[in-house]
Design an enzyme around this catalytic site. Sequence first.
Site, mmCIF file in Angstrom:
data_model
loop_
_atom_site.group_PDB
_atom_site.id
_atom_site.type_symbol
_atom_site.label_atom_id
_atom_site.label_comp_id
_atom_site.label_asym_id
_atom_site.label_seq_id
_atom_site.Cartn_x
_atom_site.Cartn_y
_atom_site.Cartn_z
ATOM 1 N N ASP A 1 -6.757 -12.631 -3.101
ATOM 2 C CA ASP A 1 -6.050 -11.348 -3.066
ATOM 3 C C ASP A 1 -5.500 -11.044 -4.464
ATOM 4 O O ASP A 1 -4.438 -10.433 -4.622
ATOM 5 C CB ASP A 1 -4.919 -11.358 -2.037
ATOM 6 C CG ASP A 1 -4.447 -9.958 -1.647
ATOM 7 O OD1 ASP A 1 -5.229 -9.005 -1.824
ATOM 8 O OD2 ASP A 1 -3.305 -9.811 -1.201
ATOM 9 N N ASN B 1 0.190 -12.282 7.013
ATOM 10 C CA ASN B 1 0.763 -11.260 6.136
ATOM 11 C C ASN B 1 0.411 -9.874 6.637
ATOM 12 O O ASN B 1 -0.736 -9.603 7.003
ATOM 13 C CB ASN B 1 0.272 -11.438 4.691
ATOM 14 C CG ASN B 1 0.764 -12.741 4.082
ATOM 15 O OD1 ASN B 1 -0.018 -13.645 3.816
ATOM 16 N ND2 ASN B 1 2.056 -12.849 3.877
ATOM 17 N N HIS C 1 -5.905 -11.419 5.455
ATOM 18 C CA HIS C 1 -4.755 -12.285 5.114
ATOM 19 C C HIS C 1 -3.837 -12.550 6.310
ATOM 20 O O HIS C 1 -2.775 -11.961 6.458
ATOM 21 C CB HIS C 1 -3.979 -11.779 3.901
ATOM 22 C CG HIS C 1 -3.682 -10.323 3.827
ATOM 23 N ND1 HIS C 1 -3.058 -9.608 4.833
ATOM 24 C CD2 HIS C 1 -3.885 -9.425 2.823
ATOM 25 C CE1 HIS C 1 -2.902 -8.364 4.472
ATOM 26 N NE2 HIS C 1 -3.403 -8.223 3.254
ATOM 27 N N HIS D 1 0.829 -1.202 0.000
ATOM 28 C CA HIS D 1 0.000 0.000 0.000
ATOM 29 C C HIS D 1 0.870 1.261 0.000
ATOM 30 O O HIS D 1 1.867 1.325 0.729
ATOM 31 C CB HIS D 1 -0.915 0.021 1.230
ATOM 32 C CG HIS D 1 -1.976 -1.030 1.204
ATOM 33 N ND1 HIS D 1 -3.312 -0.733 1.339
ATOM 34 C CD2 HIS D 1 -1.907 -2.376 1.039
ATOM 35 C CE1 HIS D 1 -4.019 -1.858 1.271
ATOM 36 N NE2 HIS D 1 -3.170 -2.863 1.099
#
Length: 404
Positions: A293, A234, A231, A155
């Site tokens: 994802d 992660n 997730h 991100h």
Amino acid sequence: MASSEVSSANNIVYQYYNCLILWRHKFIREDLWVRNGIILDPKMLFFDECKKPDIRIDCHGLYIVPGFIDVQINGGFSVDFSSHENVEEGIQKVAKGLLGYGVTSFCPTIVTSPRDVYHKMIPRIKIRNGSKDGAGVLGIHVEGPFISKKKKGAHPEDYIIEPSNGIKTVEDVYGSLECIKMLTIAPELPNASEVIKQLVQRGIVVSLGHSVGNVLQAEAAVNNGASFITHLFNAMLPFHHRDPGIVGLLTSSKIAKNRKIYYGMITDGIHSHPAALRIAHRANPEGLVLVTDAISAMGLPPGVHKLGQQSLTISGFTAHLTGTDTLAGSVATMPYCIKHFHKATGCSMEQAIEAATLHPAESLHIDDKKGTLEYSSDADFVMIDESFQILKTFIAGEMVYSCD
């Protein structure tokens, strides 16, 4: 066609026989009955209506399972939900492509982005039923920008913010919460507790992720209504025996006041080691939700592609931010994730399928209609063989994909 003819056509009873259906956690040799897009109870059909099937379909020993549900997918087939200029066209392209992978409904996911991107994208992504034109849209999953900069993953840090004014900040950033189904937030952020409470009151599933939160902050978030983990393993603190962090929620059913804690896992063989999958599955098998994802490069050849505001490079099944070793989503499909999960954990075929069907439906509170072959549920189902190959996909009883 006259109205009486339309009514007659809509009331056709289909009987799928010579098949194994996933029924209440087990494969059984039984027929599947469908009318008007709904799964029927054959006993009521026989005894209450004295009706026989209009059309019988031989399944030749194949498995029939509920349609797959993906609650975290960033795009695919060259489309990125966080940056695609023609949003409606992009959603349509991905929805259509997903039918070939047995996905009958999904949550388009928008990653951390500038405010104007949310204001542009969110109002144009509408909840809709699936059809021959594509998988159904269950609502949007917004993954950011209310996350930790220390666990940002792929991100963009420049757009990560805190909910400084609580729910008002959230509303200002997104512009509208109307079609948002799931929202990822880091539980340690200021005002996160109050934000979580108000989101849950509005029917939004709150997921914890991209976080450096400790176990107490994670448990507090659950007590405020959070019920999902984005997730697992992660973009969060690794497990530590004195403070297991968000990972500690795997066994926190008492903290959750007897509510299930669901957690997504990217089982592409890259994001989590098989041993990590086994640990999570054995700790909380009923809460595991398979997510792809997937990014825009799913279904595309290796090369450089877009993810939101950033560039990424695809090599095999691995996607990295271009010029770095930071993982940036997955390019694996749902059938691949199911197959890898099945092999890595040694779980049953039924458990592998339910992690992509029943569990995501339960996590979104739609298991009365989706993710199951129970009577009165939507006739969204997939025909597969014992190697999990997708042979046919059905939505509301209509065949929308065939490998032929």
